[in-house]
Design a protein around this motif. Structure first.
Motif, short mmCIF file in Angstrom:
data_model
loop_
_atom_site.label_atom_id
_atom_site.label_comp_id
_atom_site.label_asym_id
_atom_site.label_seq_id
_atom_site.Cartn_x
_atom_site.Cartn_y
_atom_site.Cartn_z
N THR A 33 30.87 -28.68 -27.59
CA THR A 33 32.03 -29.48 -27.53
C THR A 33 33.22 -28.58 -27.14
OG1 THR A 33 32.72 -29.37 -29.87
CG2 THR A 33 31.28 -30.97 -29.24
N SER A 34 34.33 -29.14 -27.08
CA SER A 34 35.66 -28.34 -26.90
C SER A 34 36.69 -28.97 -27.48
CB SER A 34 35.64 -28.22 -25.33
OG SER A 34 36.82 -27.18 -24.86
N GLN A 35 38.00 -28.48 -27.29
CA GLN A 35 39.25 -29.32 -27.49
C GLN A 35 39.71 -29.89 -26.16
OE1 GLN A 35 40.45 -29.19 -30.12
NE2 GLN A 35 39.12 -27.71 -31.54
N ASN B 284 32.06 -25.89 -31.33
CA ASN B 284 32.96 -26.07 -30.61
C ASN B 284 33.33 -24.78 -29.69
OD1 ASN B 284 35.75 -26.11 -29.29
ND2 ASN B 284 36.34 -27.86 -30.76
#
Length: 281
Positions: free
Chosen positions: A205-207, A250
């Motif tokens: 995932t990421s921001q 993340n």
């Protein structure tokens, strides 16, 4: 770089990768120091060592501090380099005698063992893993998925490809990676080609803001790169991972090395293309 900053030399009788990696690890503990960096590989003769030593001495003559990190194993070549005017950090010679004593064995003193063809089987494993990762990048192929050690899944631009290539090249892990698309999010299910391989899957995932910035570089001003779209995809990806029992991390503030180390640990892969004893897929 300024004329007063210290100069780091990474010296090797092979590629210089080990000297640079270990030396960089040490100098990063001095964040207030900005180093000018020089990697000098393939120092395999005394004459070449003298040339490099003269280069180090020339820097020292300017009043700047040369810090020399060396993984050279030949004692004659090492002595020439150590005789320069730099601060010499012998990354091999310092520890090899201790290891010889502990193992009751004599070191081979052969250069290039870590990043050469010395371990032919491991080298071939890594090259085969790179070929596999290239073929299976971004869902391009579903051939021989049963041979994958790992399947990376994530929304677009979360770092699947660089992580796949790093794991293949550095650790010999056969990685397939698949992008998650709107249809997957709507059904909260894994893409059909990999549904039967869920035990091999790991998610990224990421921001939202970071992902939007990365996508803007690729397709500026599109729905694909909008903050709203990125937020929606990441939220749904995390829900999908939770529903399907997919471990994930993340990647927004992690390096490829950190992501890879996390994956190896959590998936219990031993870094040679095989799971650890007692591990799972």
């Amino acid at each position: 770089m300024t004329d007063t900053c210290p100069v780091a030399f990474f010296l090797s009788d092979s590629t210089g990768i080990t000297a640079e990696t270990l030396g960089t690890t040490l100098i990063t503990q001095f964040p207030d120091q900005r180093f000018e960096r020089h990697t000098v590989p393939f120092i395999v003769t005394v004459e070449r060592a003298r040339q490099v030593a003269a280069r180090i001495d020339a820097v020292a003559a300017t009043g700047r501090m040369p810090v020399v990190f060396s993984t050279v194993v030949d004692p004659d070549i090492r002595d020439v380099l150590a005789g320069s005017q730099g601060f010499f950090v012998d990354l091999f010679g310092t520890h090899l005698p201790q290891l010889e004593t502990a193992l009751h064995a004599t070191a081979s003193l052969q250069p290039g063992r870590a990043h050469g063809l010395g371990d032919a089987i491991r080298y071939q494993t890594r090259m085969a893993a790179v070929e596999y990762a290239m073929e299976h990048d971004d869902g391009q192929s579903i051939r021989a998925l049963e041979r994958a050690d790992l399947i990376l899944i994530a929304p677009s631009r979360c770092g699947k490809t660089p992580t796949s290539m790093y794991l293949a090249l550095q650790h010999g892990i056969r990685v397939a990676n698949f992008p998650l698309v709107d249809e997957d999010f709507e059904h909260r299910s894994l893409p059909a080609p990999i549904a039967s391989h869920s035990k091999k899957c790991f998610g990224l995932t990421s921001q939202p803001l970071r992902l939007s910035q990365v996508r803007q570089e690729r397709r500026p001003g599109t729905v694909y790169s909008s903050l709203a779209q990125c937020s929606w995809e990441l939220r749904n990806a995390e829900e999908m991972y939770a529903l399907n029992g997919i471990p994930h991390v993340n990647s927004a503030s992690m390096s490829v090395e950190e992501i890879s180390a996390t994956i190896l640990e959590r998936m219990e892969l031993d870094g040679t293309g095989h799971e650890e004893a007692g591990g799972h897929r």
